[in-house]
Scaffold this active site. Structure first.
Site, PDB file in Angstrom:
ATOM      1  N   GLY A 147     -33.065  17.901   9.836  1.00 46.24           N
ATOM      2  CA  GLY A 147     -33.969  18.298  10.918  1.00 46.24           C
ATOM      3  C   GLY A 147     -34.991  19.281  10.386  1.00 46.24           C
ATOM      4  O   GLY A 147     -34.702  20.099   9.518  1.00 46.24           O
ATOM      5  N   HIS A 197     -35.620  21.222  33.999  1.00 45.62           N
ATOM      6  CA  HIS A 197     -36.825  22.029  34.135  1.00 45.62           C
ATOM      7  C   HIS A 197     -37.528  21.665  35.430  1.00 45.62           C
ATOM      8  O   HIS A 197     -37.744  20.490  35.708  1.00 45.62           O
ATOM      9  CB  HIS A 197     -37.736  21.770  32.937  1.00 45.62           C
ATOM     10  N   ARG A 253     -34.963  28.647  36.202  1.00 50.27           N
ATOM     11  CA  ARG A 253     -35.187  27.201  36.220  1.00 50.27           C
ATOM     12  C   ARG A 253     -34.149  26.441  37.031  1.00 50.27           C
ATOM     13  O   ARG A 253     -34.480  25.525  37.776  1.00 50.27           O
ATOM     14  CB  ARG A 253     -35.155  26.683  34.787  1.00 50.27           C
TER      15      ARG A 253
END
Lengths: 231, 637, 257
Positions: free
Chosen positions: B40, B266, B330
């Site tokens: 990654g 979200h 959120r």
């Protein structure tokens, strides 16, 4: 590399010119010289409107200083060679950089002039050769060509319609070449500012148009009898 | 399985210093003898690769995209928190620590969070020095804004592209090390297996996505920085390619997977417009600073927004949470949006949306003032929806955005497999059950720049590593497994596309294990996922071969892993019989609908052990102690 | 709406490739361009035909992974928009769309619309960074950066490295990409110590990767999804001229290899 490493100036110039940016600076710098010459040449040519005597005296005046004359000619020759060599090298880079072309490609922002520099340039170069043979050496000049009789040579030459037409076409191309080239010079030399760049672009366009109009006015004046009617 | 979190003893303020002092060091001259694999290249992976290479280790970094600069960290918009207190508004390391523990609803490890808050200040310094063009005040100092409901201005930002700029900073540091030869970058290369030799992670098996070549890579330690698993829901704000394959394959080789049910939703995303939808687009949370969220008071009100007078609008967040209003965390904002839509008051064609209205702000600041703050976001909204948010209120709806769960790691960021480190969103991280805005970038960079380089050195200095090479039988066996799976996928030749399986998995999880969950829905999800997985292996259609660029094959492998992870996610959610943060069990709520924790029974991190195909995963619990921030009911009233 | 697509199909780097015609039926105006291709690919898969390979990742216009030519324009007809953010409402019934990969010597085609842009990474490796190792940074506010400088740096830093500039340039030059990174770092005080070495290294690398040369015509600026201005190229030229003039032997030796 080691052979040039000894001389840092040579080395520096080598590295500079090795990059396409360096070649473009050479193209821009030689372009400045050639543009300067064009301005002087246009101003000189405008004397055609002041009559034969003025024009021939001007020619004689230039030839009275052979050192300067040949110096300028040498500088011009070097600039032309530099301009052409760098442009050919850049053009070869271009075709190498995209060996497979698009099936379909649209230009959405660039001007026609900017995309045709590699056409307008060679045609102008060909014209320049003809132009020298026509009016400087007389090898391709009118039958009445006489050395240093600038005014008469010019009038007789332009009375040949194909010659005048070629001249006009070349000047239109020159206008286009200058239209992109003048602004491009600034960009290549790294002069750019959001406030001034648009002004430079507009100024380049006007200068290019004015110069073309100035040059083109001469054959037209000859053909319409405005100049040289007494000959 | 023994979970040793290796939290340093003593006061929390000194814990990281103490840990660093106690760590063994690798002699500078010896570092070049070690090799490290990093999977990654996002904020965590790129920063770790660059920092390890700067120290002298030999690093191999892998990413599946065509360049490390594509990693999805790039899409983070809002900003990065740091306890700099440049604004003199009372911020401190302790306050950032406190806010993060509380925001995570008391399901994070205190010592980790404290360290994160401490390091936050170094991150900003490092990024500024790298040339990250953070927003500035006229005097030339760094600008800050308040973000995601924080009461102090501690968020640093670079327009709406903070993630991009931070990632490019880390990417450039990485490329500098590539140029120096200390990092070997392998792009378009996907990790498909982990090699464990003598109980230690010693390498990975990868597939070259262009040639299909399966190859082994050996190293002294393996670092996974492969991001989150939000795409298990199919529709999410993650990139199309984001996947769980690296961490899932490591899980199957023995790394415990912690808190998979902690997923973040979200609240401000652009609503779904149709079946073909491939992903959801986030609109930065910063919009809630000036936008007002509302729905009609009447059910099924089909009038256009401007036809609905103010008296008939329900600004439900302002009504229910007077002190935080539109800036509640959120999870709270998302759940409330779902609730009003469930009541039939949702807006837009699908009824799955609420208005985010800027008309008041435009009146107050003028259209130009709004353009300056949110211009690029407004443009993006218009590009996607074809509506002009300067004139019509935006429509937003919650979407899966981040996963707090991930591979379990100790204080040193090492998983339950020695030598396997997990950083960034891929680990189960410091965010507990809910992540606060502008904290993901902070954690990814903290792990990569400032934690892993020390803890990895400590591991290498203390481990006695046998010399192995790729000829080792373990690599042969992992390669065989990988090749067998590829062959199996290509030989199904069924009647359904891989995407249709992925979509169905996502739909199941979203409906049964999304913003709210209950026992019945979770049991149903587990059942449905098992059936779907069975069908996948009998009826998926993957064309082409294994020895070429085959995007369908790549996708199929990732979906196969999601089909397994999805089940664990639901199992974990079923096991956690409480509500906390983003995990809302309908059975456990306060009378006014807030999440109700059960600290008596569930104050732990759930670390799952893989028990073989078809086996029941084994639950291990890491108890969480809160000595500094006493657990309280979160209140944003 | 119904559209006719002509898509460049090329099995691998050595296949000569050709345009293939496809019909896209019942395209929804709210779809993104890539979603339209997703649907086409699902249909092709069910028919047993090889789906069209194209790159994409974030699908929100920031990662720079996607991009191809639509009717001869990089990223298609909408200015300032990557192809993943381009929506089908920009097109109308019966449109003929030609899809081709970026074409440049430096961006060899891998398959269909997928190209190899690793040359961009190599340009960054040649100097597109500030050499500051982790841990050695001073406080973030120790060096003040005037707001206009930070804003200009950010304008240039917005580049997403998608390659549209190269694709649109008649010369396949990487001038806008290279100039953007040089300008980003040159505007900031932190970028000064390596400023001139950086420009020499990056410009040389772009040549070695066989990108063409800039002719200042502005096609790149017009297709750039982040509207990076041509000014960044002038800035690069300026720094290059200065760097070449001041070039020292040791730099030459380092750069000569």
């Amino acid at each position: 590399m080691s052979s040039v490493a000894a001389d840092s100036h040579v080395h520096r110039a080598f590295h500079f010119y090795q990059e396409s940016l360096g070649k473009k600076v050479v193209m821009a710098a030689t372009g400045v010289v050639l543009f300067g010459y064009l301005v002087a040449h246009l101003l000189g040519n405008m004397q055609v409107y002041l009559g034969a005597e003025q024009m021939d005296n001007y020619a004689a005046f230039l030839h009275s200083m052979p050192a300067l004359l040949w110096g300028v000619r040498a500088l011009l020759l070097i600039s032309i060679v530099g301009h052409i060599v760098s442009s050919i090298q850049l053009a070869r880079l271009k075709s190498a950089a995209r060996p497979v072309s698009y099936v379909k490609k649209e230009a959405i922002a660039s001007s026609y002039a900017s995309r045709t520099m590699m056409w307008s340039g060679p045609i102008i170069a060909f014209f320049v050769i003809f132009h020298i043979l026509d009016l400087t050496t007389g090898a391709a000049g009118a039958a009445q060509f006489q050395d240093l009789r600038a005014y008469e040579n010019l009038v007789y030459s332009f009375r040949r319609v194909p010659v005048a037409a070629f001249y006009i076409v070349a000047m239109v191309l020159l206008c286009m070449h200058l239209y992109h080239g003048l602004w491009s010079m600034f960009q290549s030399m790294g002069v750019s500012h959001p406030r001034y760049t648009p002004i430079i672009k507009r100024a380049a366009a006007w200068v290019a148009i004015l110069m073309a109009v100035g040059f083109i006015s001469i054959p037209i004046s000859v053909l319409t009898g405005l100049v040289g009617a007494n000959l | 399985m023994q979970l040793d979190s290796r939290i340093p003893s003593g006061p929390i303020e000194k814990a990281w210093d103490k840990a660093r002092f106690e760590m063994k060091l690798v002699n500078p001259a010896n570092k070049r003898k070690y090799s490290v694999i990093v999977v990654g290249s996002g904020l965590a992976g790129a920063s770790a690769s660059a920092s390890l290479a700067e120290l002298g280790y030999n690093v191999k970094c892998f990413c599946f995209q065509d360049s490390p600069r594509r990693a999805h960290s790039i899409a983070a918009q809002g900003g990065i928190n740091a306890a700099k207190n440049y604004q003199n508004d009372g911020d401190s390391i302790y306050r950032l620590f406190y806010d993060t523990v509380k925001g995570g609803d008391f399901r994070a490890r205190e010592a980790n969070v404290y360290r994160l808050a401490q390091i936050s200040v170094n991150i900003i310094d490092q990024c500024v020095a790298q040339g990250v063009p953070f927003a500035r005040e006229y005097g030339g100092t760094l600008a800050n804004r308040s973000f995601g409901g924080a009461q102090v201005s501690r968020t640093f930002y670079a327009r709406g592209q903070t993630g991009q700029q931070l990632l490019l900073g880390a990417y450039q540091a990485l490329e500098r090390q590539v140029a120096s030869g200390k990092v070997k970058m392998l792009a378009r290369t996907e990790m498909l297996g982990l090699a464990v030799i003598d109980g230690r992670a010693r390498g990975i098996v990868t597939r070259d996505l262009i040639t299909g070549k399966v190859e082994s890579h050996v190293a002294d330690a393996v670092v996974l920085a492969s991001g989150g698993y939000g795409n298990v829901y199919y529709l999410s704000t993650n990139a199309k390619g984001s996947n769980c394959t690296a961490i899932w394959r490591a899980h199957k080789r023995g790394a415990a997977f912690a808190n998979p049910c902690f997923t973040q939703i979200h609240p401000t995303c652009i609503p779904v417009s149709g079946e073909y939808q491939s992903k959801l687009t986030l609109m930065s949370e910063s919009l809630r600073n000036d936008g007002r969220i509302w729905v009609p008071k009447k059910k099924g009100d089909k009038r256009t927004p401007e036809q609905i007078p103010d008296a008939e609008r329900d600004y439900y967040l302002e009504r229910r949470y007077p002190s935080f209003g539109n800036l509640v965390p959120r999870d709270v904002a998302s759940r409330n949006a779902k609730a009003v839509c469930d009541e039939g008051r949702g807006v837009g064609e699908t009824g799955l949306g609420v208005y985010l209205d800027f008309s008041d702000a435009i009146q107050r600041l003028g259209a130009d003032g709004i353009r300056e703050r949110y211009g690029n976001l407004f443009e993006m909204y218009e590009r996607i929806t074809g509506e002009d948010p300067y004139r019509v209120p935006m429509r937003i709806f919650p979407a899966i955005h981040y996963t707090m769960g991930g591979l379990w790691v100790d204080y040193h960021l090492m998983s339950t497999i020695p030598g396997l480190f997990v950083i960034g969103e891929a680990n189960f991280s410091d965010h507990g059950a809910n992540r606060l805005g502008a904290s993901a970038l902070m954690q990814g960079l903290a792990d990569g720049y400032f934690i892993l380089p020390y803890t990895l050195g400590n591991y290498l200095a203390g481990a006695k590593l046998e010399k192995v090479d790729t000829a080792h039988a373990e690599f042969r066996s992992v390669e065989n497994e990988v090749n067998a799976m590829t062959r199996r996928l290509l030989s199904i030749r069924g009647k359904r596309t891989v995407s249709s399986f992925h979509r169905e998995l996502g739909k199941t999880l979203w409906e049964d294990c999304g913003m709210s969950r209950n026992r019945a829905s979770l049991e149903g999800a587990i059942r449905k996922i098992r059936v779907l997985r069975e069908e996948f292996w009998g009826n998926a259609d993957v064309l082409g071969g294994g020895e070429e660029l085959n995007q369908a094959l790549e996708h199929a492998g990732r979906v196969a892993d999601f089909l397994e992870l999805g089940e664990l996610l639901a199992i974990d959610a079923l096991q956690r019989d409480e509500s906390c943060g983003g995990h809302f069990r309908e059975e456990h709520q306060t009378p006014d609908g807030e999440a109700l924790r059960d600290d008596e029974r569930f104050c732990y991190a759930a670390a799952w052990e893989y028990a073989g195909a078809g086996g029941q995963p084994v639950l291990n619990k890491e108890p969480l102690k809160f000595e500094y921030v006493p657990p309280t009911q979160r209140s944003y009233k | 709406m119904n559209l006719t697509l002509h898509i460049w199909r090329q099995k691998n780097a050595s296949d000569p490739g050709r345009m293939v015609r496809y019909e896209a039926k019942n395209v929804n105006a709210d779809m993104s361009f890539l979603e339209m291709l997703d649907v086409l690919n699902e249909e092709l898969t069910l028919k047993g035909e090889d789906p069209v390979a194209f790159d994409s990742d974030c699908r929100e216009g920031i990662c720079g992974m996607c991009g191809f030519m639509i009717n001869g324009v990089a990223h298609g007809p909408q200015r300032g928009t990557t192809v993943c953010q381009l929506h089908m409402r920009r097109f109308k019934e019966g449109d003929q769309l030609h899809l081709e990969p970026w074409r440049a010597r430096a961006f060899p085609v891998i398959k269909d619309l997928v190209v190899d842009r690793s040359a961009f990474d190599r340009i960054i490796q040649a100097g597109g960074f500030i050499s500051v190792s982790t841990g050695s940074a001073p406080d973030g506010n120790a060096i003040l950066v005037p707001k206009p400088a930070a804003d200009l740096a950010m304008d240039a830093a917005a580049c997403i490295g998608c390659g549209a500039c190269v694709a649109a340039c008649p010369n396949a030059a990487a001038a806008l990409f290279t100039g953007a990174k040089i300008t980003h770092l040159a505007k900031l005080p932190q970028g000064q110590p390596e400023r001139y070495q950086r420009v020499l290294g990056m410009v040389a690398q772009a040549r070695q990767d066989l990108f063409g040369s800039c002719t200042n015509i502005g096609e790149c600026e017009a297709v750039c999804p982040k509207a990076i201005p041509l000014d960044v190229i002038a800035g690069m030229n300026r720094d290059f001229i200065k760097a070449s003039w001041e070039r020292r032997e040791e730099v030459i030796e380092k750069g000569a290899g």
